[in-house]
Each structure stands twice: as structure tokens, then as C-alpha cells.
Design an enzyme around this catalytic site. Structure first.
Site, PDB file in Angstrom:
ATOM      1  N   THR A 125       5.270   6.027   5.474  1.00 48.75           N
ATOM      2  CA  THR A 125       4.670   4.871   6.161  1.00 48.75           C
ATOM      3  C   THR A 125       5.713   4.091   6.954  1.00 48.75           C
ATOM      4  O   THR A 125       6.903   4.086   6.601  1.00 48.75           O
ATOM      5  CB  THR A 125       4.024   3.939   5.108  1.00 48.75           C
ATOM      6  OG1 THR A 125       3.692   2.703   5.733  1.00 48.75           O
ATOM      7  CG2 THR A 125       4.965   3.641   3.944  1.00 48.75           C
ATOM      8  N   ASP A 126       5.248   3.386   7.975  1.00 46.71           N
ATOM      9  CA  ASP A 126       6.166   2.530   8.752  1.00 46.71           C
ATOM     10  C   ASP A 126       6.673   1.353   7.914  1.00 46.71           C
ATOM     11  O   ASP A 126       7.651   0.706   8.272  1.00 46.71           O
ATOM     12  CB  ASP A 126       5.505   2.028  10.042  1.00 46.71           C
ATOM     13  CG  ASP A 126       4.268   1.171   9.823  1.00 46.71           C
ATOM     14  OD1 ASP A 126       3.850   0.983   8.661  1.00 46.71           O
ATOM     15  OD2 ASP A 126       3.721   0.670  10.823  1.00 46.71           O
ATOM     16  N   GLU A 127       6.002   1.083   6.777  1.00 43.07           N
ATOM     17  CA  GLU A 127       6.420  -0.069   5.954  1.00 43.07           C
ATOM     18  C   GLU A 127       7.807   0.123   5.366  1.00 43.07           C
ATOM     19  O   GLU A 127       8.420  -0.843   4.910  1.00 43.07           O
ATOM     20  CB  GLU A 127       5.413  -0.332   4.833  1.00 43.07           C
ATOM     21  CG  GLU A 127       4.080  -0.770   5.371  1.00 43.07           C
ATOM     22  CD  GLU A 127       3.212  -1.520   4.370  1.00 43.07           C
ATOM     23  OE1 GLU A 127       3.733  -1.998   3.353  1.00 43.07           O
ATOM     24  OE2 GLU A 127       2.016  -1.617   4.632  1.00 43.07           O
ATOM     25  N   TYR A 153       5.278  -1.568  -3.148  1.00 45.89           N
ATOM     26  CA  TYR A 153       4.674  -0.381  -2.515  1.00 45.89           C
ATOM     27  C   TYR A 153       5.654   0.261  -1.531  1.00 45.89           C
ATOM     28  O   TYR A 153       5.981   1.453  -1.632  1.00 45.89           O
ATOM     29  CB  TYR A 153       3.371  -0.746  -1.792  1.00 45.89           C
ATOM     30  CG  TYR A 153       2.944   0.298  -0.775  1.00 45.89           C
ATOM     31  CD1 TYR A 153       2.479   1.543  -1.202  1.00 45.89           C
ATOM     32  CD2 TYR A 153       3.044   0.067   0.600  1.00 45.89           C
ATOM     33  CE1 TYR A 153       2.117   2.524  -0.274  1.00 45.89           C
ATOM     34  CE2 TYR A 153       2.691   1.038   1.525  1.00 45.89           C
ATOM     35  CZ  TYR A 153       2.226   2.258   1.091  1.00 45.89           C
ATOM     36  OH  TYR A 153       1.878   3.227   1.992  1.00 45.89           O
ATOM     37  N   LYS A 157       7.676   3.926  -1.583  1.00 43.65           N
ATOM     38  CA  LYS A 157       7.566   4.949  -0.525  1.00 43.65           C
ATOM     39  C   LYS A 157       8.952   5.266   0.049  1.00 43.65           C
ATOM     40  O   LYS A 157       9.262   6.423   0.335  1.00 43.65           O
ATOM     41  CB  LYS A 157       6.626   4.473   0.597  1.00 43.65           C
ATOM     42  CG  LYS A 157       5.175   4.302   0.197  1.00 43.65           C
ATOM     43  CD  LYS A 157       4.468   5.604  -0.164  1.00 43.65           C
ATOM     44  CE  LYS A 157       4.229   6.507   1.011  1.00 43.65           C
ATOM     45  NZ  LYS A 157       3.433   7.714   0.604  1.00 43.65           N
TER      46      LYS A 157
HETATM   47  P1  NAD Z   1      -5.838   6.051  -0.525  1.00 43.53           P
HETATM   48  O1  NAD Z   1      -5.445   5.010  -1.520  1.00 43.53           O
HETATM   49  O2  NAD Z   1      -7.107   5.899   0.228  1.00 43.53           O
HETATM   50  O3  NAD Z   1      -5.885   7.480  -1.240  1.00 43.53           O
HETATM   51  C1  NAD Z   1      -4.926   7.889  -2.164  1.00 43.53           C
HETATM   52  C2  NAD Z   1      -5.454   9.125  -2.874  1.00 43.53           C
HETATM   53  O4  NAD Z   1      -4.442   9.594  -3.765  1.00 43.53           O
HETATM   54  C3  NAD Z   1      -6.695   8.852  -3.737  1.00 43.53           C
HETATM   55  O5  NAD Z   1      -7.640   9.871  -3.559  1.00 43.53           O
HETATM   56  C4  NAD Z   1      -6.152   8.860  -5.166  1.00 43.53           C
HETATM   57  O6  NAD Z   1      -7.111   9.284  -6.130  1.00 43.53           O
HETATM   58  C5  NAD Z   1      -5.019   9.861  -5.038  1.00 43.53           C
HETATM   59  N1  NAD Z   1      -3.992   9.654  -6.070  1.00 43.53           N
HETATM   60  C6  NAD Z   1      -3.400   8.484  -6.420  1.00 43.53           C
HETATM   61  N2  NAD Z   1      -2.526   8.703  -7.430  1.00 43.53           N
HETATM   62  C7  NAD Z   1      -2.551  10.035  -7.686  1.00 43.53           C
HETATM   63  C8  NAD Z   1      -1.854  10.871  -8.586  1.00 43.53           C
HETATM   64  N3  NAD Z   1      -0.961  10.371  -9.461  1.00 43.53           N
HETATM   65  N4  NAD Z   1      -2.110  12.192  -8.577  1.00 43.53           N
HETATM   66  C9  NAD Z   1      -3.014  12.719  -7.713  1.00 43.53           C
HETATM   67  N5  NAD Z   1      -3.720  11.978  -6.846  1.00 43.53           N
HETATM   68  C10 NAD Z   1      -3.481  10.644  -6.825  1.00 43.53           C
HETATM   69  O7  NAD Z   1      -4.587   6.158   0.459  1.00 43.53           O
HETATM   70  P2  NAD Z   1      -4.548   6.439   2.033  1.00 43.53           P
HETATM   71  O8  NAD Z   1      -4.703   5.171   2.763  1.00 43.53           O
HETATM   72  O9  NAD Z   1      -5.411   7.596   2.335  1.00 43.53           O
HETATM   73  O10 NAD Z   1      -3.009   6.872   2.169  1.00 43.53           O
HETATM   74  C11 NAD Z   1      -2.624   8.238   1.994  1.00 43.53           C
HETATM   75  C12 NAD Z   1      -1.128   8.332   2.216  1.00 43.53           C
HETATM   76  O11 NAD Z   1      -0.790   7.888   3.522  1.00 43.53           O
HETATM   77  C13 NAD Z   1      -0.299   7.500   1.248  1.00 43.53           C
HETATM   78  O12 NAD Z   1       0.829   8.238   0.884  1.00 43.53           O
HETATM   79  C14 NAD Z   1       0.101   6.277   2.076  1.00 43.53           C
HETATM   80  O13 NAD Z   1       1.316   5.755   1.628  1.00 43.53           O
HETATM   81  C15 NAD Z   1       0.217   6.881   3.456  1.00 43.53           C
HETATM   82  N6  NAD Z   1      -0.054   5.991   4.592  1.00 43.53           N
HETATM   83  C16 NAD Z   1      -1.187   5.246   4.657  1.00 43.53           C
HETATM   84  C17 NAD Z   1      -1.450   4.466   5.787  1.00 43.53           C
HETATM   85  C18 NAD Z   1      -2.710   3.639   5.905  1.00 43.53           C
HETATM   86  O14 NAD Z   1      -2.835   2.855   6.842  1.00 43.53           O
HETATM   87  N7  NAD Z   1      -3.672   3.768   5.019  1.00 43.53           N
HETATM   88  C19 NAD Z   1      -0.537   4.458   6.845  1.00 43.53           C
HETATM   89  C20 NAD Z   1       0.629   5.228   6.735  1.00 43.53           C
HETATM   90  C21 NAD Z   1       0.857   6.007   5.619  1.00 43.53           C
HETATM   91  O1  DAU Z   2       1.570   0.264   7.905  1.00 43.54           O
HETATM   92  C1  DAU Z   2       1.072   1.277   7.093  1.00 43.54           C
HETATM   93  C2  DAU Z   2       0.489   0.684   5.835  1.00 43.54           C
HETATM   94  O2  DAU Z   2      -0.709   0.024   6.216  1.00 43.54           O
HETATM   95  C3  DAU Z   2       0.217   1.725   4.760  1.00 43.54           C
HETATM   96  O3  DAU Z   2       1.432   2.253   4.335  1.00 43.54           O
HETATM   97  C4  DAU Z   2      -0.526   1.106   3.568  1.00 43.54           C
HETATM   98  O4  DAU Z   2      -0.878   2.115   2.645  1.00 43.54           O
HETATM   99  C5  DAU Z   2      -1.774   0.430   4.081  1.00 43.54           C
HETATM  100  O5  DAU Z   2      -2.441  -0.227   3.004  1.00 43.54           O
HETATM  101  C6  DAU Z   2      -1.435  -0.577   5.175  1.00 43.54           C
HETATM  102  O6  DAU Z   2      -0.693  -1.710   4.639  1.00 43.54           O
HETATM  103  P1  DAU Z   2      -1.010  -3.216   5.102  1.00 43.54           P
HETATM  104  O7  DAU Z   2      -0.524  -4.127   4.058  1.00 43.54           O
HETATM  105  O8  DAU Z   2      -0.559  -3.448   6.499  1.00 43.54           O
HETATM  106  O9  DAU Z   2      -2.637  -3.114   5.141  1.00 43.54           O
HETATM  107  P2  DAU Z   2      -3.777  -4.092   4.614  1.00 43.54           P
HETATM  108  O10 DAU Z   2      -5.068  -3.538   5.117  1.00 43.54           O
HETATM  109  O11 DAU Z   2      -3.654  -4.378   3.165  1.00 43.54           O
HETATM  110  O12 DAU Z   2      -3.469  -5.436   5.401  1.00 43.54           O
HETATM  111  C7  DAU Z   2      -3.400  -5.477   6.822  1.00 43.54           C
HETATM  112  C8  DAU Z   2      -3.047  -6.894   7.231  1.00 43.54           C
HETATM  113  O13 DAU Z   2      -4.159  -7.743   6.926  1.00 43.54           O
HETATM  114  C9  DAU Z   2      -1.872  -7.475   6.466  1.00 43.54           C
HETATM  115  O14 DAU Z   2      -1.132  -8.312   7.335  1.00 43.54           O
HETATM  116  C10 DAU Z   2      -2.521  -8.319   5.366  1.00 43.54           C
HETATM  117  C11 DAU Z   2      -3.806  -8.777   6.022  1.00 43.54           C
HETATM  118  N1  DAU Z   2      -4.957  -8.989   5.112  1.00 43.54           N
HETATM  119  C12 DAU Z   2      -5.301  -7.970   4.280  1.00 43.54           C
HETATM  120  C13 DAU Z   2      -6.367  -8.100   3.407  1.00 43.54           C
HETATM  121  C14 DAU Z   2      -6.746  -6.990   2.463  1.00 43.54           C
HETATM  122  C15 DAU Z   2      -5.682 -10.157   5.150  1.00 43.54           C
HETATM  123  O15 DAU Z   2      -5.373 -11.083   5.943  1.00 43.54           O
HETATM  124  N2  DAU Z   2      -6.753 -10.301   4.300  1.00 43.54           N
HETATM  125  C16 DAU Z   2      -7.113  -9.316   3.409  1.00 43.54           C
HETATM  126  O16 DAU Z   2      -8.080  -9.528   2.637  1.00 43.54           O
END
Ligand code: NAD
Ligand code: DAU
Length: 339
Positions: A125-127, A153, A157
């Protein structure tokens, strides 16, 4: 070829499986998922009967189960999506993030070493780069930006990323890492900003914006992320990190107002609540490397992507209402009850 996908019952993993089945029907997909609160087997219903797909319920930290699966399946490529992914949950309870995101990654790589995969891909992730100031729009994250994390988190990562590069250097594991910006689209769990706001707005519930809503995220439609990973695992250079993002920066408050407008809901639903601890200000990816090396560019513009996403949530109410009415309800009370 057999591609082992972890976390495929979650948001991005499921979209990736659908993308692969469509784009590369000749490749078999084995999905490993623990089915945590974030994993939803009903999401995978469209591929469950597909003979080129297999679902296995297992924890990536369970060394015995993972090694047994590798022994049986002998995957060519591993794509590790499985993770605890929600920043707010990591602030409440970091332990499981370290367990799954770091230890689970180590188990997946140990199995990949033993059984000789041709590629181990880590979905990061970019985080891991921390955040950028709002008053420096000229700054972007590149692949050489130092890791500088803010939350449990992102730290977990980043820890995993370091381990992946160490396995490459020490053991010669053929790895790649991708670091993507915020995704949105179908099947995203309604704890994340966009689906939470859509679900709450549709139920005429308050829309909780953290702080002043000024924080900026760089939004990418999930299918564009899947396309990038597909290119990296097939054509990316071993040992390399690729940033993925589409230069689509938006302040949270503007996203929430847009969702209100598109759903015909009043902005009076917006409620400013206590800020997230350690809240990152701005994320912004420079995707020049993946563009230059692999020709990747985002294809779905935000206006179209958010429209499609809203239509999806309107047409799949049952999917998210089941979630909102279950375990997530008690989580919601805990996180927002007194915020
Ligand atoms: P998500 O939370 O929707 O899904 C995570 C999945 O992993 C779920 O199906 C969960 O059951 C499974 N899981 C969790 N722990 C596990 C374990 N111990 N063993 C096997 N399975 C397990 O997450 P997402 O948003 O789809 O993110 C997927 C990946 O992409 C993550 O690695 C996250 O860090 C990365 N990522 C997410 C975003 C975003 O914006 N959502 C952006 C960049 C990178
Ligand atoms: O940048 C990639 C990341 O993006 C991934 O690695 C993470 O898995 C994914 O959860 C996401 O992280 P963020 O913290 O950026 O996403 P989130 O949707 O939780 O929040 C987006 C922005 O919105 C953040 O600035 C917090 C804000 N927020 C979030 C929630 C849930 C609110 O203001 N209110 C809310 O209720």
C-alpha cells in the site's frame, strides 16, 4: 498455470479473481482465505462452480495448512492480498495486524521458497510512505520515497515489505511488490470511507467525517488496480517495487458531498466527528515507473467509477445490508457511538 491468491474473499482479491478468470481463462486460480469479518464467501459465488477455481478456507499464518496446500497444488504464482486492512481497527487492536500482515507473509514466502514458485507478489500500500503535506502539491510518493509509517496497519505492511525484499536478497525468492493508493468499487466492505458513506446515506444515517474532512486520498477504481497487478506478475521485473495510482486526489469532504449529490441526499447528513489518531494528511502516488515499464495507465475516470460503484451498491443492497446488520453493527457502535 496455477495462481494462488490469498485474501480472495475480500474486496480487491475477489475483484482480482474475477479479472483473472475473464482475462486469462487458461489459468487456474486457487483462493486461500480465512474468512475473517472482512471475507465474504457469497462474494465468490460467481466462480464457485467454475472448474478452474478452487476455494480453500485457511489462515495464512497456519504453516501446516499452507505447506500442505502448496504440496498439493504446486502453484506457479502467489499473489498475497490477505491482510487486516482497516486503519481504524489497527488503532483499536494492533496485534492481529502484526500476526496476519507480517507473520502470514513470512509463512507464504517460506512455502513459496520450498515449492519454488516463479513469482511471489506482495500486495502492499502507499500508506507505507507515510503522508505528504497539503501545502506541497508538487510532492508525490515514488518507489524510492523512504518508508515512514503512521499507524499500526501501515507499519505492519511496511514490515512485510521489508521482509519480502529480504527474502529476495537472502534467498533469491523471485518477488515483486506493488504499492497502490486508495481503491473503491464493488464488494468493498462498508467500514471504508466510500461504501460506508453510500450505505449510511441510503439509510438516511449521519455521515461521519473525521476532523475537518480536509485529508486527501488518491482514488483508483479497483479494476485498474487488478490490471496493474496482472501486468506486474506477468511482465514486471523481479525484485522491483511498483507504485500504482491514477493522479486522482480528492479531499474526503468533497467525496462525501459528491455521494450526497449523486444519491439525492441532503448534505445536512454530514457530521464532523473526532479525528482519527495519527491521521495521515495526504497520499499521492507517482505512477511513472509502471507506466514507463509496463504501459499501465488507469482506464476508469473517477466520475465514471463512482457512478458505477453507487449503481453497484444500489443493485446489491442484500450484500451490504447483511454485513451492516451483523457483526459490523457492534463494531460500528464501538467506533462511532461516542465519537
Ligand atoms: P479486505 O479487508 O477487504 O480483505 C482482506 C481479505 O483477507 C478478507 O477476505 C479476509 O478474510 C482475508 N484474510 C484476513 N486475514 C487472513 C488470514 N490470516 N489468512 C487468510 N485470509 C485472511 O482488504 P482489501 O481492501 O481487499 O485489501 C487487500 C490487500 O490490498 C491488503 O493487503 C491491503 O493492505 C492492500 N491494499 C488495499 C487498498 C485499499 O484501498 N483497500 C489499497 C492498497 C493496498
Ligand atoms: O491508501 C491505501 C489504503 O487505503 C489501504 O492500504 C487501506 O487498506 C485502506 O483501508 C485505505 O486506507 P484509508 O485509511 O485511507 O481508508 P479509509 O476508507 O479508512 O479512510 C479514507 C479517508 O476517509 C481517511 O482520511 C479517513 C476518512 N474517513 C474514514 C472513515 C471510515 C472518514 O472521514 N470517516 C470515516 O467514517
Amino acid at each position: 498455470m496455477t495462481i494462488l491468491v490469498t485474501g480472495g474473499a475480500g474486496f480487491i482479491g475477489s475483484n482480482f479473481i474475477f479479472y483473472e478468470r475473464e482475462k486469462h481463462p487458461e489459468d487456474r486460480i486457487v483462493c486461500v482465505d480465512k474468512l475473517t469479518y472482512a471475507g465474504n464467501l457469497s462474494t465468490l459465488a460467481p466462480v464457485m462452480d467454475d472448474p478452474m477455481f478452487r476455494f480453500v478456507k485457511a489462515d495464512i499464518c497456519d504453516r501446516k495448512a499452507i505447506f500442505a496446500l502448496f504440496e498439493e497444488e504446486r502453484p506457479d504464482i502467489v499473489v498475497n492480498f490477505a491482510a487486516e486492512s482497516h486503519v481504524d481497527r489497527s488503532i483499536e487492536d494492533p496485534g492481529v495486524f502484526l500476526e496476519t500482515n507480517i507473520m502470514g507473509t513470512a509463512v507464504m514466502m517460506d512455502a513459496s521458497r520450498k515449492y519454488g514458485v516463479t513469482r511471489y507478489h506482495q500486495v502492499s500500500t502507499d500508506e507505507v510512505y507515510g503522508d505528504l503535506p497539503l501545502d506541497r502539491p508538487d510532492l508525490f510518493f515514488t518507489e524510492t520515497t523512504p518508508l515512514h509509517t503512521s499507524s499500526p496497519y501501515s507499519s505492519s505492511k511496511a514490515g512485510a515489505d521489508l521482509l519480502v525484499m529480504a527474502y529476495h536478497r537472502t534467498f533469491g525468492l523471485p518477488v515483486t511488490v506493488s504499492r497502490c493508493s486508495n481503491n473503491y468499487g464493488p464488494y468493498q466492505f462498508p467500514e471504508k470511507l466510500i461504501p460506508l458513506m453510500i450505505a449510511n446515506a441510503l439509510n438516511d444515517k449521519p455521515l461521519p467525517v473525521y476532523g475537518k474532512g480536509e485529508n486527501v486520498r488518491d482514488w483508483l477504481y479497483v479494476e485498474d488496480h487488478c490490471k496493474a497487478i496482472d501486468l506486474i506478475i506477468r511482465e514486471g521485473r523481479v525484485g522491483e517495487v511498483y507504485n500504482i495510482g491514477g493522479h486522482n486526489e480528492m479531499a474526503n469532504i468533497d467525496i462525501v458531498k459528491l455521494i450526497c449529490r449523486l444519491l439525492g441526499k441532503p448534505e445536512s447528513l454530514i457530521t464532523f466527528v473526532t479525528d482519527r489518531k495519527g491521521h495521515d494528511m495526504r497520499y499521492a502516488i507517482d505512477p511513472a515507473k509502471i507506466h514507463a515499464e509496463l504501459g499501465w495507465l488507469p482506464e476508469t475516470m473517477f466520475a465514471e467509477g463512482i457512478r458505477r460503484t453507487i449503481v453497484w451498491y444500489l443493485e446489491h443492497r442484500e450484500w451490504w445490508e447483511t454485513i451492516v446488520s451483523g457483526e459490523y453493527r457492534s463494531y460500528y457502535e464501538k467506533m462511532y457511538g461516542s465519537r
